[in-house]
Design a protein around this motif. Structure first.
Motif, PDB file in Angstrom:
ATOM      1  N   ALA A 118       0.572  -2.885  -0.767  1.00 14.66           N
ATOM      2  CA  ALA A 118       0.275  -1.615  -0.112  1.00 14.66           C
ATOM      3  C   ALA A 118       1.095  -0.477  -0.710  1.00 14.66           C
ATOM      4  O   ALA A 118       2.214  -0.689  -1.186  1.00 14.66           O
ATOM      5  N   GLN A 174       5.001  -0.005  -0.198  1.00 18.57           N
ATOM      6  CA  GLN A 174       5.520  -1.305   0.245  1.00 18.57           C
ATOM      7  C   GLN A 174       6.879  -1.593  -0.370  1.00 18.57           C
ATOM      8  O   GLN A 174       7.759  -2.158   0.281  1.00 18.57           O
ATOM      9  N   TRP A 227      -6.508   0.799   0.349  1.00 17.43           N
ATOM     10  CA  TRP A 227      -7.314  -0.190   1.061  1.00 17.43           C
ATOM     11  C   TRP A 227      -8.706  -0.326   0.454  1.00 17.43           C
ATOM     12  O   TRP A 227      -9.184  -1.434   0.214  1.00 17.43           O
ATOM     13  N   ARG A 268      -2.867  -9.048   3.301  1.00 14.83           N
ATOM     14  CA  ARG A 268      -3.678  -7.821   3.233  1.00 14.83           C
ATOM     15  C   ARG A 268      -5.024  -8.102   2.558  1.00 14.83           C
ATOM     16  O   ARG A 268      -6.057  -7.561   2.968  1.00 14.83           O
ATOM     17  N   TYR A 312      -7.147  -9.867   5.022  1.00 14.38           N
ATOM     18  CA  TYR A 312      -7.566  -8.948   6.079  1.00 14.38           C
ATOM     19  C   TYR A 312      -8.756  -8.112   5.593  1.00 14.38           C
ATOM     20  O   TYR A 312      -9.729  -7.906   6.327  1.00 14.38           O
ATOM     21  N   LYS A 313      -8.680  -7.633   4.341  1.00 14.92           N
ATOM     22  CA  LYS A 313      -9.792  -6.842   3.791  1.00 14.92           C
ATOM     23  C   LYS A 313     -11.065  -7.693   3.740  1.00 14.92           C
ATOM     24  O   LYS A 313     -12.179  -7.176   3.929  1.00 14.92           O
ATOM     25  N   LEU A 339       5.481  -4.616   5.801  1.00 11.58           N
ATOM     26  CA  LEU A 339       4.026  -4.700   5.713  1.00 11.58           C
ATOM     27  C   LEU A 339       3.508  -5.844   6.570  1.00 11.58           C
ATOM     28  O   LEU A 339       2.492  -5.699   7.264  1.00 11.58           O
ATOM     29  N   THR A 376       0.911  -5.455   9.666  1.00 15.26           N
ATOM     30  CA  THR A 376      -0.377  -6.142   9.706  1.00 15.26           C
ATOM     31  C   THR A 376      -0.550  -6.901  11.021  1.00 15.26           C
ATOM     32  O   THR A 376      -1.645  -6.909  11.601  1.00 15.26           O
TER      33      THR A 376
END
Length: 396
Positions: free
Chosen positions: A107, A110, A119, A147, A150-151, A172, A176
């Motif tokens: 990110a 980060q 994103w 991440r 998650y995407k 991060l 999340t």
């Protein structure tokens, strides 16, 4: 990319980095070509050019170690450039595979001097496979892996990795976990737990966590609404270069709903957002302020047009429409219907309803009746009553 061209690009970037202190965006964008070249010269030039971009500099050094090259780092002083031999003290913290994972899904903000990936730019399949290959226990690499999941909307896997990363101290990872509870992704929505995890992330000085915590104060989610507390925390994130926080601060001072309206302060935060992230919303609203559309502020039509056109170039349809209006009516510039038509068309093709109607009228006046009908129909279908009237005039 051919090696000669690659070397020229890297050397050019070196000159720009020394003279203008360019951001580390370029380091990230050119790294895949440098790495794939396998060229000692390209890797060394890259390491020297971006010695101020810690994580990317370390990445090049790690690659050079892999081909057995002695490491040197260029350091700039006030008077000259000199070389220092690398020692064990500045050994990279991450392996090449871990770096690859961070580059694929890490990110923004980060890590220090790390650009990160927006994103919308995460390529989920590639990022997941890259992070799997890293097989890392590093909290920050696990957080990047989370991440990516998650995407991809693999919320269970994302949450487990994020929780493990959070336990290891990753801001991060904590953020999340907070997002999962806030949105109810893969588990029951729980604003109290979201607040707790965003607070933990904010305490690590992770700007995204600070931003999300500030939003809860701004909107009164789980806590009493407190605009001034929100501004305090947004400012912490904004001072760390987090573009979204800078943009929100601009919005709050522009609207003047929860805090006193201050267009000068709004502009300063919008300018910060533009500098740090080429934020098109900030460009658009800077233009609106300079154009006198948001309240009492000295009008500067040329400055407004400059911001409209910068955002228009980056694809913002509202800015494209507004730039078209400036040229069509001659606000502070000579009337230029060709430029206006170009911007109206660009916005119309992105679904901007008023631009559909405006470009339809321009098309009609140029003699292309069928083209005009097509644009009027699109605008009318989107609810534009004037477009429907113009369409009826043609068809009836």
């Amino acid at each position: 990319m051919k090696l000669g061209l690659l070397l020229n690009i890297v050397l050019l970037m070196f000159a720009r980095a020394v003279v203008a202190q360019e951001s580390c965006d370029e380091a990230r964008s050119v790294w895949p070509d440098v790495k794939d070249s396998g060229s000692e010269a390209a890797l060394q030039s890259y390491a020297n050019a971006f010695s101020h971009c810690g994580i990317y500099h370390e990445l090049a050094q790690e690659a050079l170690r892999g081909i057995g090259q002695p490491q040197v780092a260029m350091e700039e002083t006030d008077t000259e450039l000199h070389m220092e031999t690398e020692t064990a003290e500045n050994t990279p913290r991450y392996s090449t595979k871990e770096f690859d994972c961070l580059l694929a899904a890490g990110a923004p903000t980060q890590l220090p001097d790390f650009v990160g990936v927006d994103w919308n730019d995460i390529e989920t399949d590639y990022a997941i496979e890259t992070c799997k290959a890293a097989a890392s226990s590093s909290p920050e690499v696990q957080a990047a892996f989370s991440r990516a999941y998650y995407k991809a909307e693999e919320y269970g896997l994302a949450f487990d990795l994020a929780l493990e990363a959070a336990d290891g101290g990753s801001g991060l990872g904590m953020n999340t976990v907070g997002v999962a509870y806030s949105h109810g992704d893969g588990r029951s929505q729980d604003k109290e737990k979201a607040f707790i995890w965003f607070s933990k992330a904010a305490k690590t000085d992770f700007p995204m966590g600070q931003y999300n915590l500030a939003r809860m104060y701004e909107n009164g989610e789980h806590v009493e609404k407190d605009a001034y507390k929100a501004i305090e925390i947004y400012t912490q994130a904004a001072e760390s270069g987090y573009t979204s926080a800078q943009d929100v601060l601009g919005d709050m001072y522009r609207r003047g709903e929860d805090v006193p309206k201050d267009l000068g302060l709004a502009l300063r935060w919008y300018e910060r957002a533009i500098e740090s992230g080429e934020d098109t919303d900030s460009m658009y609203w800077s233009a609106r302020i300079h154009g006198g559309h948001t309240g009492d502020y000295p009008i500067d039509e040329l400055q407004a047009l400059e911001f409209y056109e910068r955002a228009a170039y980056l694809g913002d349809p509202d800015a494209q429409h507004s730039a078209a209006q400036v040229y069509f009516h001659g606000y502070g510039v000579e009337i230029d219907h060709l430029a206006a038509a170009m911007y109206f068309q660009a916005a119309a093709e992105q679904g901007h309803v008023k631009s559909m109607r405006k470009f339809g009228r321009i098309t009609h006046e140029s003699g292309d009746v069928e083209g005009a009908i097509d644009w009027y129909r699109k605008a009318a279908a989107a609810g534009d009553e004037v477009a429907q009237q113009l369409l009826d005039e043609i068809l009836n």
